[in-house]
Design an enzyme around this catalytic site. Structure first.
Site, PDB file in Angstrom:
ATOM      1  N   ASP A  16       1.627  15.120  26.166  1.00  0.00           N
ATOM      2  CA  ASP A  16       2.456  14.146  25.438  1.00  0.00           C
ATOM      3  C   ASP A  16       3.002  14.826  24.186  1.00  0.00           C
ATOM      4  O   ASP A  16       2.484  15.852  23.741  1.00  0.00           O
ATOM      5  CB  ASP A  16       1.643  12.905  25.038  1.00  0.00           C
ATOM      6  N   SER A  17       4.047  14.223  23.619  1.00  0.00           N
ATOM      7  CA  SER A  17       4.590  14.741  22.364  1.00  0.00           C
ATOM      8  C   SER A  17       3.543  14.634  21.251  1.00  0.00           C
ATOM      9  O   SER A  17       3.627  15.348  20.263  1.00  0.00           O
ATOM     10  CB  SER A  17       5.836  13.943  21.979  1.00  0.00           C
ATOM     11  N   TYR A  48       9.455  12.958  19.932  1.00  0.00           N
ATOM     12  CA  TYR A  48      10.525  13.481  20.790  1.00  0.00           C
ATOM     13  C   TYR A  48      11.643  12.436  20.974  1.00  0.00           C
ATOM     14  O   TYR A  48      12.734  12.763  21.419  1.00  0.00           O
ATOM     15  CB  TYR A  48       9.969  13.780  22.193  1.00  0.00           C
ATOM     16  N   GLY A  49      11.298  11.160  20.659  1.00  0.00           N
ATOM     17  CA  GLY A  49      12.134  10.020  21.044  1.00  0.00           C
ATOM     18  C   GLY A  49      13.608  10.081  20.693  1.00  0.00           C
ATOM     19  O   GLY A  49      14.435   9.570  21.427  1.00  0.00           O
ATOM     20  N   CYS A  79       4.185  11.005  28.972  1.00  0.00           N
ATOM     21  CA  CYS A  79       5.174  10.724  27.926  1.00  0.00           C
ATOM     22  C   CYS A  79       6.439  10.261  28.633  1.00  0.00           C
ATOM     23  O   CYS A  79       6.987  11.000  29.469  1.00  0.00           O
ATOM     24  CB  CYS A  79       5.438  12.007  27.127  1.00  0.00           C
ATOM     25  N   THR A  81       9.390   9.698  27.329  1.00  0.00           N
ATOM     26  CA  THR A  81      10.583  10.406  26.857  1.00  0.00           C
ATOM     27  C   THR A  81      10.734  11.730  27.619  1.00  0.00           C
ATOM     28  O   THR A  81      11.822  12.054  28.107  1.00  0.00           O
ATOM     29  CB  THR A  81      10.478  10.663  25.339  1.00  0.00           C
ATOM     30  N   GLU A 164       2.229   7.541  14.832  1.00  0.00           N
ATOM     31  CA  GLU A 164       1.831   8.941  14.572  1.00  0.00           C
ATOM     32  C   GLU A 164       1.296   9.091  13.141  1.00  0.00           C
ATOM     33  O   GLU A 164       0.502   9.965  12.869  1.00  0.00           O
ATOM     34  CB  GLU A 164       3.019   9.890  14.772  1.00  0.00           C
ATOM     35  N   CYS A 198       6.330   3.346  26.654  1.00  0.00           N
ATOM     36  CA  CYS A 198       6.034   4.470  25.768  1.00  0.00           C
ATOM     37  C   CYS A 198       4.524   4.486  25.637  1.00  0.00           C
ATOM     38  O   CYS A 198       3.907   3.440  25.351  1.00  0.00           O
ATOM     39  CB  CYS A 198       6.689   4.291  24.405  1.00  0.00           C
ATOM     40  N   THR A 199       3.939   5.648  25.836  1.00  0.00           N
ATOM     41  CA  THR A 199       2.474   5.712  25.886  1.00  0.00           C
ATOM     42  C   THR A 199       1.823   5.535  24.513  1.00  0.00           C
ATOM     43  O   THR A 199       0.617   5.391  24.422  1.00  0.00           O
ATOM     44  CB  THR A 199       2.018   7.031  26.547  1.00  0.00           C
ATOM     45  N   HIS A 200       2.630   5.529  23.455  1.00  0.00           N
ATOM     46  CA  HIS A 200       2.089   5.230  22.120  1.00  0.00           C
ATOM     47  C   HIS A 200       1.888   3.722  21.916  1.00  0.00           C
ATOM     48  O   HIS A 200       1.039   3.312  21.125  1.00  0.00           O
ATOM     49  CB  HIS A 200       3.049   5.694  21.021  1.00  0.00           C
TER      50      HIS A 200
END
Ligand code: DGL
Length: 280
Positions: A16-17, A48-49, A79, A81, A164, A198-200
């Site tokens: 992932d980013s 990265y979005g 991810c 993105t 983040e 989005c995995t976040h």
């Protein structure tokens, strides 16, 4: 005499980013604990979005090549993105040149396959990064599997920076959750299912639930991606048998290790010990 050539170091790579992929990795490890895993968060270059196709492809490919050097025959882009912007080019153009026997899989297709079945009204809302939303990957893939489902999208460019930076429980998070949910739901009153593409975003699940009426369900990707990986390995016994099964897990970040360990524990649900990776 029968010679056994199973490699003792052939982990599954999870990419992932940043931290988001850990929400997917958590489900994968729960479902498939027998394998070895390497997780890489490219935190130094996240998010990265908002980045261009070229940049997301360049960064993702660089990380995928590192996974291959680490012995991973299979890499999951956890991810959206990177799955939206880099996966196809990597699968079609890069893999045949770099390593035709290795595989790179994403998170969009397994999610798009099933999301239509969650909605009674057949109206699904998709929340994602600007890159994922503008790529139109979800409407295209969902219509492919569920032609009768209407898809409404909303980009949430502030979510990943908030998460983040550890601000997912702040008042700023409340403000942006309200703003983006409002902008999604105003598109159609009958949306009854919201996909966190989005995995976040599972880190904001609690806040979203507080602001949504009960009849609207929120779907995160982890469990489904884990099931889909399990099925993939059943369908590809050559890949399944080539993977090493010592139950080890290694975490790498391209940024600060202490920061990573602190935040990763929240995303992953257990204590994480990480190593630094310098890609240059
Ligand atoms: N977790 C990534 C995703 O699923 C976040 C992308 C970003 O770095 O902006 O899209």
């Amino acid at each position: 005499m029968l010679l056994c050539t199973v490699n003792s170091n052939a982990p599954i790579g999870i990419f992932d980013s940043g931290y988001g992929g850990l929400t997917v990795f958590r489900s994968i490890k729960e479902k498939l604990p027998q394998y070895d895993y390497i997780y890489l968060g490219d935190n130094a270059r996240a998010p990265y979005g908002n980045r261009s196709f070229e940049t997301v492809h360049e960064y993702t490919l660089e990380c995928v090549q590192w996974f291959f050097k680490m012995g991973c025959p299979l890499v999951i882009l956890a991810c959206n993105t990177a799955s939206a912007k880099a996966l196809r080019t990597i699968q079609q153009n890069d893999l045949p040149k770099i390593n035709p026997n290795n595989r790179v899989l994403g998170v969009i297709r397994p999610t798009a396959e099933i999301i239509g079945s969650f909605s009674k009204t057949k109206k699904v809302g998709v929340l994602g990064t600007k890159g994922t939303i503008l790529s139109e990957s979800y409407p295209i893939e969902i219509h492919h599997f569920s032609p009768g489902v209407k898809v409404y999208q909303q980009a949430c460019p502030m979510f990943v920076p908030l998460i983040e930076n550890g601000e997912y429980e702040s008042e700023a998070a409340d403000y942006f959750v309200k703003k983006y949910l409002g902008e999604l739901l105003v598109q159609d009153n009958d949306i009854d299912t919201i996909l966190l593409a989005c995995t976040h975003y599972p880190l904001l699940m609690k806040k979203m639930k507080q602001q949504l009426p009960e009849h609207i369900q929120i779907i995160a990707q982890g469990a489904n991606v884990a099931n889909s990986l399990d099925e993939y390995l059943q369908r590809h016994p050559e890949m399944k048998t080539s993977l090493s099964k010592n139950q080890t897990t290694q975490f790498f970040t391209t940024d600060d290790v202490n920061d990573f360990e602190e935040h990763a524990t929240v995303f992953f649900g257990e204590k994480v010990h990480a190593m630094h990776l310098s890609l240059h």
